[in-house]
Structure formats: C-alpha cells, structure tokens
Design a protein around this motif. Structure first.
Motif, PDB file in Angstrom:
ATOM      1  N   HIS A 648       0.829  -1.208   0.000  1.00 16.54           N
ATOM      2  CA  HIS A 648       0.000   0.000   0.000  1.00 16.54           C
ATOM      3  C   HIS A 648       0.862   1.256   0.000  1.00 16.54           C
ATOM      4  O   HIS A 648       0.503   2.272  -0.606  1.00 16.54           O
ATOM      5  N   THR A 649       2.015   1.201   0.705  1.00 19.33           N
ATOM      6  CA  THR A 649       2.885   2.377   0.787  1.00 19.33           C
ATOM      7  C   THR A 649       3.592   2.634  -0.541  1.00 19.33           C
ATOM      8  O   THR A 649       3.757   3.796  -0.952  1.00 19.33           O
ATOM      9  N   PHE A 650       4.033   1.558  -1.212  1.00 20.83           N
ATOM     10  CA  PHE A 650       4.718   1.676  -2.510  1.00 20.83           C
ATOM     11  C   PHE A 650       3.844   0.987  -3.564  1.00 20.83           C
ATOM     12  O   PHE A 650       3.966  -0.224  -3.806  1.00 20.83           O
ATOM     13  N   PRO A 651       2.947   1.729  -4.207  1.00 21.08           N
ATOM     14  CA  PRO A 651       1.977   1.092  -5.135  1.00 21.08           C
ATOM     15  C   PRO A 651       2.635   0.411  -6.329  1.00 21.08           C
ATOM     16  O   PRO A 651       2.075  -0.556  -6.868  1.00 21.08           O
ATOM     17  N   LYS A 652       3.794   0.883  -6.758  1.00 17.98           N
ATOM     18  CA  LYS A 652       4.426   0.316  -7.959  1.00 17.98           C
ATOM     19  C   LYS A 652       5.041  -1.055  -7.719  1.00 17.98           C
ATOM     20  O   LYS A 652       5.541  -1.673  -8.659  1.00 17.98           O
ATOM     21  N   THR A 653       5.018  -1.520  -6.475  1.00 12.74           N
ATOM     22  CA  THR A 653       5.577  -2.845  -6.206  1.00 12.74           C
ATOM     23  C   THR A 653       4.644  -3.963  -6.640  1.00 12.74           C
ATOM     24  O   THR A 653       4.994  -5.145  -6.493  1.00 12.74           O
ATOM     25  N   ASP A 654       3.450  -3.627  -7.188  1.00  8.40           N
ATOM     26  CA  ASP A 654       2.552  -4.686  -7.647  1.00  8.40           C
ATOM     27  C   ASP A 654       3.093  -5.404  -8.878  1.00  8.40           C
ATOM     28  O   ASP A 654       2.542  -6.434  -9.304  1.00  8.40           O
ATOM     29  N   LEU A 655       4.177  -4.898  -9.481  1.00 11.88           N
ATOM     30  CA  LEU A 655       4.785  -5.586 -10.630  1.00 11.88           C
ATOM     31  C   LEU A 655       5.351  -6.944 -10.220  1.00 11.88           C
ATOM     32  O   LEU A 655       5.619  -7.802 -11.067  1.00 11.88           O
ATOM     33  N   LEU A 656       5.575  -7.158  -8.917  1.00 13.32           N
ATOM     34  CA  LEU A 656       6.049  -8.468  -8.474  1.00 13.32           C
ATOM     35  C   LEU A 656       4.979  -9.539  -8.589  1.00 13.32           C
ATOM     36  O   LEU A 656       5.286 -10.729  -8.464  1.00 13.32           O
ATOM     37  N   LEU A 657       3.741  -9.153  -8.822  1.00 22.89           N
ATOM     38  CA  LEU A 657       2.665 -10.133  -8.990  1.00 22.89           C
ATOM     39  C   LEU A 657       2.560 -10.627 -10.431  1.00 22.89           C
ATOM     40  O   LEU A 657       1.764 -11.529 -10.715  1.00 22.89           O
ATOM     41  N   ASP A 658       3.340 -10.037 -11.356  1.00 25.62           N
ATOM     42  CA  ASP A 658       3.352 -10.460 -12.757  1.00 25.62           C
ATOM     43  C   ASP A 658       4.574 -11.321 -13.020  1.00 25.62           C
ATOM     44  O   ASP A 658       5.609 -11.199 -12.348  1.00 25.62           O
ATOM     45  N   ASN A 659       4.466 -12.163 -14.054  1.00 21.73           N
ATOM     46  CA  ASN A 659       5.584 -13.020 -14.429  1.00 21.73           C
ATOM     47  C   ASN A 659       6.551 -12.330 -15.383  1.00 21.73           C
ATOM     48  O   ASN A 659       7.651 -12.830 -15.614  1.00 21.73           O
ATOM     49  N   GLU A 660       6.157 -11.225 -15.976  1.00 25.63           N
ATOM     50  CA  GLU A 660       7.011 -10.554 -16.941  1.00 25.63           C
ATOM     51  C   GLU A 660       8.102  -9.776 -16.217  1.00 25.63           C
ATOM     52  O   GLU A 660       7.861  -9.147 -15.186  1.00 25.63           O
ATOM     53  N   SER A 661       9.301  -9.796 -16.779  1.00 23.24           N
ATOM     54  CA  SER A 661      10.445  -9.092 -16.197  1.00 23.24           C
ATOM     55  C   SER A 661      10.420  -7.634 -16.606  1.00 23.24           C
ATOM     56  O   SER A 661       9.926  -7.281 -17.683  1.00 23.24           O
ATOM     57  N   GLN A 662      10.965  -6.801 -15.751  1.00 23.21           N
ATOM     58  CA  GLN A 662      11.005  -5.362 -15.997  1.00 23.21           C
ATOM     59  C   GLN A 662      12.467  -4.932 -16.150  1.00 23.21           C
ATOM     60  O   GLN A 662      13.227  -4.964 -15.192  1.00 23.21           O
ATOM     61  N   GLY A 663      12.859  -4.561 -17.342  1.00 20.77           N
ATOM     62  CA  GLY A 663      14.214  -4.098 -17.577  1.00 20.77           C
ATOM     63  C   GLY A 663      15.191  -5.241 -17.746  1.00 20.77           C
ATOM     64  O   GLY A 663      14.814  -6.403 -17.914  1.00 20.77           O
ATOM     65  N   SER A 664      16.490  -4.900 -17.706  1.00 22.70           N
ATOM     66  CA  SER A 664      17.551  -5.889 -17.930  1.00 22.70           C
ATOM     67  C   SER A 664      18.013  -6.461 -16.608  1.00 22.70           C
ATOM     68  O   SER A 664      17.752  -5.925 -15.535  1.00 22.70           O
ATOM     69  N   GLY A 665      18.729  -7.563 -16.699  1.00 21.71           N
ATOM     70  CA  GLY A 665      19.311  -8.172 -15.516  1.00 21.71           C
ATOM     71  C   GLY A 665      18.512  -9.363 -15.023  1.00 21.71           C
ATOM     72  O   GLY A 665      17.380  -9.617 -15.437  1.00 21.71           O
ATOM     73  N   ILE A 666      19.143 -10.109 -14.133  1.00 24.82           N
ATOM     74  CA  ILE A 666      18.546 -11.309 -13.540  1.00 24.82           C
ATOM     75  C   ILE A 666      18.529 -11.122 -12.028  1.00 24.82           C
ATOM     76  O   ILE A 666      19.449 -10.531 -11.448  1.00 24.82           O
ATOM     77  N   PHE A 667      17.461 -11.605 -11.424  1.00 26.35           N
ATOM     78  CA  PHE A 667      17.357 -11.484  -9.966  1.00 26.35           C
ATOM     79  C   PHE A 667      18.453 -12.307  -9.298  1.00 26.35           C
ATOM     80  O   PHE A 667      18.652 -13.487  -9.613  1.00 26.35           O
TER      81      PHE A 667
END
Length: 804
Positions: A648-667
């Motif tokens: 709720h504090t950081f709304p943009k963190t909902d991208l972790l609920l998707d399987n698509e990667s954002q940007g370059s690099g590997i976790f």
C-alpha cells in the motif's frame, strides 16, 4: 566576796559516747560481717538441700568420684566467696571456728547471730553493755525521696515529697527459694500430644488475629485518638511464641502496611521548630500535632523493622531468642519486601520515601527471582503513575549510582524499568526562557505611572483573584515539570552512554539499545553522528548476538526518524545489514526476534517512505515473502501483514505479482545489497505456496496479497485483520499466548470436521487431547500445544511438498 561557781561541768554521757565513736563503728562493722557470713552459709546449706531433693526426685544416682568433684568445686567457691576478715576480732574468729566444728551447726537455725553456750562475762560495766547494743539510727540507709508537684497556698509554695518504698532483697530471695521448692515438689507437667498441640496453636492464632483486627479497626475508626494503639500493634512484630511467631509477624506487617496507606495524609509532615513548640495553640491543633508526630515516629520504626528483617535474612543471622528459624526468615523477608514495594507505590509524597527507594533498588538485583521481580514491578508502577516526575527522579538517581557501583554487572531488568518513564518532552536550551514563563504582576510604581486610580483598584482585585486560583489548583507548574523531566533524562542518557563506552560486552546492551530507541527523539542532535558511528562499529565487530544487532538497527533508525530528519544522512549500511541477516532468523522457535524485525521494518520503510527507493522496497518485499515460508504461522502472519502495508505504501511494487520481467538483468537472491539485486525481474511465487498453508489466517493473507491487497471486494480482509498492525497480529497469534475455543465435534468426525475452527487447528488427535484435559465445550485454562503444532507443521509441510 563570794567565789564564783565554775562554768565547767562534768562530761555528759553523750560526750562519752562521742569519744568512743570509732570503736563503736568497728564493732558494728564486725557484727554486720558476722551476720552476712552466717546468712550466706545458711543460703548455701539450703541450696544443697534443694539440690539433694532434686537428685532424689530425678532418681539419677551420682557416682562417688563425681560427688567428690562437686564437693571440691563447692569448697573452692566458698573460699572465693569468703569475706575479708581483717576487720574482725580474734574472739569472733575463734567463735566461728568452734561453730564450724560443732555437729549441730548444720541443723540449727542460723538466722540469729547469737552464739550458743556463751558464758556471761563477769564485771561488765553499764557502758560496755550499752556499746554492744547496735545503733540502728546510724546504720539505716538513707531513704530515697520522690518529689511531687508543689502546692501553692496563700503563704507561698509548699513542696511535696514522698518516700520511695524499699524492697528487702532477703525477703525476695526467700520468696524465690520457696517458689523453687514448690515447683520441685509438684509433679511435672504432662506432655501434650500432636493433635492437642495443633488445637492449642489454632486457638492462639485465632486470639492473635482477633486482637490484630480489633486494634486495626480502632485505629481506622479514629486515627487521631487511637494513634497510641499503633505502637501496641507494632510491638506484635516481635512476637516471641515460637508456635505462631512467623504467621503473626507476617499478619502484623501486612496490617500495618494497609493502615499506613489509609491513615497517612496527602502531604509531607515536617518537624516542628522550637518556637512552634513553645507557642500556645488550640486543643484541636495540639491534637493534630500529636497525631502527626506519633504517625511519623511509628512509620519510621515500622520501616526500620522491615529493613532489619531483610538484613537478617541476607546475613543469615539468627536472633538469640531462636524464635524464628533461618528457613522462616525467607518468608518474612518476602513479606517485608512486598510491604516496602506497596508503600513505595502508594506513598511517594510522604516522609522517608527516599529511604524506601534506597532499600528497594539493591533488591532489584537480588539473586531471588521472586524478590527481584516484585521490586522491578513496583518501580515500573511508580514510573507509570508519576505525572510530575519528582519520585521518578529519586529512583533514577539511585539506580544510576547502583549500576555504576556494581561495575555494570547487574540484571537487565534494572535498565528495562527506564522504558516505563513518562517522558514525552524535555526542556530545550534555546527555548528555556520561553517555556511557559509565569506571569509577573506589576509593581506599585508601574501601576502608579501607567494606570489611573480606578484601574489600579481593579488591577489589585484581579491579581488577588489570580493568586487564589493558583493556590486552589495545587499543581506543579509546567516549568517545574519540564526541569524534572530534563534532569531525569540526562541521568538516563549518562547511564546508557557509560555502558556503550565501557561495557559493550555486557548483557545490559540490549536494554540500553532499546532505551535509546525509545528516547531517541529526545536526544540532543549534537550526539547523533557519534551515536551512529558507535552503533555501526558494534554491528561490524561481530561480538553482538543476533538480537543485539537488531536492537542497534532499531535504535539507529529511531534516532534518524526524530530530530535526525534535519540531518542529511543516508543509513544505507543499516539497510544492508538487516537485508543480509533476515535469513539468519531461527525458523523453528517462537522467539521475540521477529517482533523486533517487524518494528525495524516499520521504522525503516514505512515511516521513511520518502527516503526509500523503489528497488530497495522491492528487494525487501521479495525477501520477506521467502522468509514467510520457513517460519512458524504467527511469524508468517506478521511478515505478510508487513508486506501488505509495504504494497500500500509503494503502489508500484505490484509488478512483483506479474511473471514478466522489468528491464535488464537477472534477480540475484544471494546478493546482500538490496539496491543491486534486480528484484524487479522476479515474482512472488511464494504466495501461491502459502495459499495451501495449514493455517487459515496465513491462507487468507496469501490470497489477499495475490489479488493485489484490495481494500474492498471478496478478497479484502476482515476488519479484525486489516485494522491491526503487524506487531499486534504477531502477538495475537503467538502460540505462547494462544487460547483455544474448540467446538463440539461428533463422535465420528468426517473430513469436513478436520478443518480450522477459529484460530485453532482441530483434528482427531487434538480433539482427544482437549477432551482429556478439559470440558468438551470450553477450556478453563490456556494449554500449551507448541510441541503438537511443531509436529503438525512438519506433517503439513510434507503434505504441501508432496502436492507440489
């Protein structure tokens, strides 16, 4: 002329007596020595006869050798007790020797000093006979006189005196001897059986209890008139009957403690000056003075008795009377400490409160856990209810000095008590003059210059009314309160900084860090840089435990969240340390480290949302979801509740609920830097595993987070879950404090019955365990199912892994 008659007369009989005064004195002294010696011998003979009677009664034969030794010892004593015979005549000495050789000496009465068969001397003159008569007037001792109050008459003041009665010691000795003889002749008392002893003990206890209750009720009904009965009640603290001494002393201690709490006034009683004592006052005032003086004196003696009881227990000191055993002293000491703790909390305004503090503070570090806990709880209660801060300042001073004198080797509970101080704001140096400056009244000259006559009259009435209102309030000014709080907090910080500087390996360090975290917003900004450096050095040293490191992180962010917002400091090293050590948390134990972690996350991420980047928030959310898979259910609930707040504090963190990667690099999950681990290229697959968790609340939170943590709709949480913080949920679902309310189950439970009911996991084994320990419908006491749940955790985790 007639010859004059000579005025000289023949010497009178009185003058002849005066000339022989020395001789008469010597005769009288010799006669007195004779009488004393004969009386002493008579007493010795009577003592021998009584001893012989005792031997016959006891029927214990004495051997001949022992009897000889007894006779020798008695002869030696007689020789030592013999009077000096230098002042006696030779005739008297010869007479005593003759009497000692006569066989009738032991049987005849020696009360008279006249010799037996003494021949009358011939040709005895009248003067010689008169000299032999003792002069009683000269030998009688002077009588003591008691001076009475004089009588005032028309003629003047007439003194009054009375002779003091003199008790004859010989008569007392004879009475004692007769009493001893009667006791010897009587039959010995029959011994009581055990049952009779118990009945007698109950009877004595009942009588003493009634007496204590009567005295206490009389004092409570009219304290001013019956203050003397307080002394009578306090005298029962020295009960000497060994059968009931311990119980009666405990009852009297508790009774006096309750009495003092009830009859003590709400002000401190000061001693009267000499002028006040000499001045004449009304009867009511004199009665009040006597009451206050008696109350203070009895209160002082009562505290001294309690202190002496504790000292005797500490020193393992047994009294000469042996009324109370050493084992019973511990119980007495516990009651004494309990009484002191009650008085410390109930009478902080009364006399000798500082003396009670000096007694209680060392007992906070006592080896006995019960006594230490009682004292710590009393001090914590005092801190909670002290609004002004005067009593708290006295306790803090004594604790600080005691910790320093013990070289910082004390129980952590002493410093944990600082957390209960009611200090929310202190005096700042810059604004000292502006803090509630008291209103100053105008002087007469100022009024004369600026005001008219009518205005001065109104001003005078207004000032008078304001003074009366101040007196009616009877409260400390804000300035006084701020000064006390500032002084108290200075002493607390001095103690904390000394431990950080000199005793970094001490077990007191967690308490110090916790205290600094609570009062960090009150620390002067000048110390912030040095404190952060010290905390980081402690973490990097590697000598601290896991919990102590968490306390360091918590303290650092509390410092930065208060006045530290002004400073431009990036505590990235503390973020990195917490991120790195999250996986070191013990996964199979119900510990308190999770609660500290939740508090750190709240201070580091939620309250500092503007200083936290999105990459850092994503990394922490991902690591917390991974950690929720390994810990116990109550810890998982707290972690998932924290993730919900972060989403709720950081709304943009909902991208972790998707399987698509954002940007370059590997976790990179093994990387310790949250900023560079590429958390945006991963997903929260752990939530799908947690949806099949055996705990229903964990399932509910996982489903809620998968749906994006909505506040409305079917996937929204219930108010009892959504309105509570992560720390509160952790405490509620903690297994140590969990209480079970199982429903009634059927005799043959089906698969539907093997589900969660409320907050408990119910199956056949748990239902059987509950049926054996308590009623079927309700549980009277909380049960500890920690071991059972551990096995259930392993079983359910195995089933979950098999399904996966």
């Amino acid at each position: 002329m007639k010859a004059r008659k000579s005025k000289k007369r023949a010497p009178s009989f009185r003058k002849l007596l005066k000339t022989s005064k020395v001789k008469l004195d010597n005769k009288l002294k010799n006669k007195q020595y004779k009488q004393q010696s004969t009386a002493k011998k008579y007493r010795k003979e009577q003592r021998k006869l009584r001893q012989a009677v005792k031997d016959v009664v006891s029927k214990k034969p004495v051997s001949l050798e022992d009897r000889k030794q007894i006779h020798k010892a008695q002869r030696a004593e007689e020789e030592e007790e013999d009077l000096p015979l230098d002042m006696m005549d030779e005739d008297d000495l010869q007479l005593l020797k003759d009497l000692g050789q006569m066989p009738s000496f032991l049987t005849r009465d020696l009360s008279s000093s006249e010799p037996v068969h003494v021949k009358k001397r011939k040709q005895e003159s009248i003067i010689d006979k008169y000299e032999k008569v003792p002069r009683r007037l000269q030998t009688e001792p002077e009588k003591e006189v008691i001076h009475l109050l004089p009588i005032k008459d028309k003629c003047g003041i007439i003194p009054q005196t009375r002779e003091k009665p003199v008790v004859d010691t010989n008569e007392e000795e004879e009475k004692e001897e007769m009493d001893v003889e009667e006791v010897v002749t009587e039959d010995p008392m029959p011994k009581l059986t055990t049952e009779e002893c118990l009945i007698e003990r109950r009877r004595k206890l009942q009588e003493k209890k009634i007496h204590i209750a009567a005295l206490a009720s009389a004092i409570l009904s009219d304290p001013e008139s019956n203050i003397k009965k307080l002394k009578e009640l306090r005298a029962m603290l020295m009960e000497q009957d060994p059968n009931v001494a311990v119980i009666i002393r405990k009852l009297v201690m508790i009774s006096l403690m309750e009495l003092f709490k009830d009859i003590t006034p709400s002000y401190k009683i000061r001693p009267l000056t000499e002028t006040e004592k000499a001045s004449k006052v009304r009867k009511e005032t004199q009665k009040l003075r006597e009451f206050e003086e008696g109350l203070v004196s009895q209160y002082k003696f009562y505290l001294e008795n309690l202190e002496q009881t504790i000292k005797d227990w500490k020193q393992r000191k047994l009294k000469k009377s042996n009324v109370v055993s050493l084992k019973a002293y511990k119980g007495l000491a516990e009651v004494a400490v309990k009484s002191l703790c009650e008085l410390l909390v109930a009478l902080p305004h009364f006399n000798f409160h500082n003396n009670i503090i000096v007694l209680i503070v060392p007992l906070m570090n006592d080896k006995s856990k019960l006594i230490s806990e009682m004292c710590c709880e009393a001090v914590q209660k005092l801190f909670k209810q002290d609004k002004l801060g005067h009593a708290s300042l006295g306790v803090i001073k004594v604790i600080s000095g005691f910790v320093k004198s013990q070289n910082y080797v004390v129980r952590p509970e002493l410093l944990k008590s600082f957390l209960y101080l009611r200090i929310k704001e202190v005096e700042v140096k810059k604004d000292t003059e502006d803090i509630n400056a008291p209103r100053k009244f105008m002087s007469y000259k100022e009024k004369r210059k600026s005001l008219s006559r009518m205005q001065r009259k109104w001003k005078k009435a207004e000032e008078k009314l304001e003074r009366e209102l101040r007196e009616a309030e009877a409260t400390e000014s804000t300035e006084r309160k701020m000064k006390l709080h500032t002084e108290t907090l200075n002493i607390v910080f001095v103690t904390y900084f000394r431990i950080l500087k000199k005793a970094q390996r001490s077990p007191l360090l967690p308490s110090v860090l916790e205290g600094l975290a609570k009062f960090a917003h009150l620390i002067n900004v000048e110390f912030f840089d040095d404190l952060l450096v010290v905390l980081h050095t402690l973490i990097e040293s590697g000598e601290l435990s896991y919990r102590e490191c968490l306390h360091c992180v918590h303290t650092a962010f509390h410092i930065l969240s208060g006045q530290g917002d002004v400073l431009n400091i990036d505590p990235m090293k503390f973020y990195t340390h917490l991120y790195k050590t999250l996986f070191k948390l013990h996964a199979g134990a119900t510990n308190e480290d999770v609660e500290i972690i939740l508090q750190c996350l709240d201070v580091m991420l939620t309250k500092r949302r503007k200083q936290v980047s999105q990459q850092r928030a994503l990394a922490f959310i991902k690591r917390l979801c991974t950690l929720a898979l390994h810990v116990l259910p109550h810890s998982s609930i707290g972690i998932l509740a924290t993730n919900r707040i972060l989403m709720h504090t950081f709304p943009k963190t909902d991208l972790l609920l998707d399987n698509e990667s954002q940007g370059s690099g590997i976790f990179l999950p093994e990387l310790d830097e949250p900023e560079y681990c590429n958390a945006q290229n991963t997903a929260l697959w752990e939530l799908h595993v947690l949806r099949r968790h055996y705990h229903p609340v964990v399932q509910r939170f996982a489903s809620h987070l998968i749906s994006g943590a909505p506040s409305e709709g079917s996937e929204a949480l219930k108010p009892e879950l959504s309105r509570r913080s992560a720390t509160e949920l952790f405490e509620i679902y903690n297994m140590k404090t969990m209480t079970f309310n199982p429903p009634v189950m059927s005799a043959n439970p089906s698969k539907k019955d093997k589900v969660f009911h409320g907050d408990s996991y119910i199956n056949e084994e748990l239902n059987q365990l509950i049926r054996t320990h308590c009623n079927e419908t309700t549980i009277q006491q909380p049960l500890d199912f920690t071991r059972y749940f551990k096995t259930s955790d392993n079983r359910c985790k195995g089933e979950t892994a098999g399904r996966t």
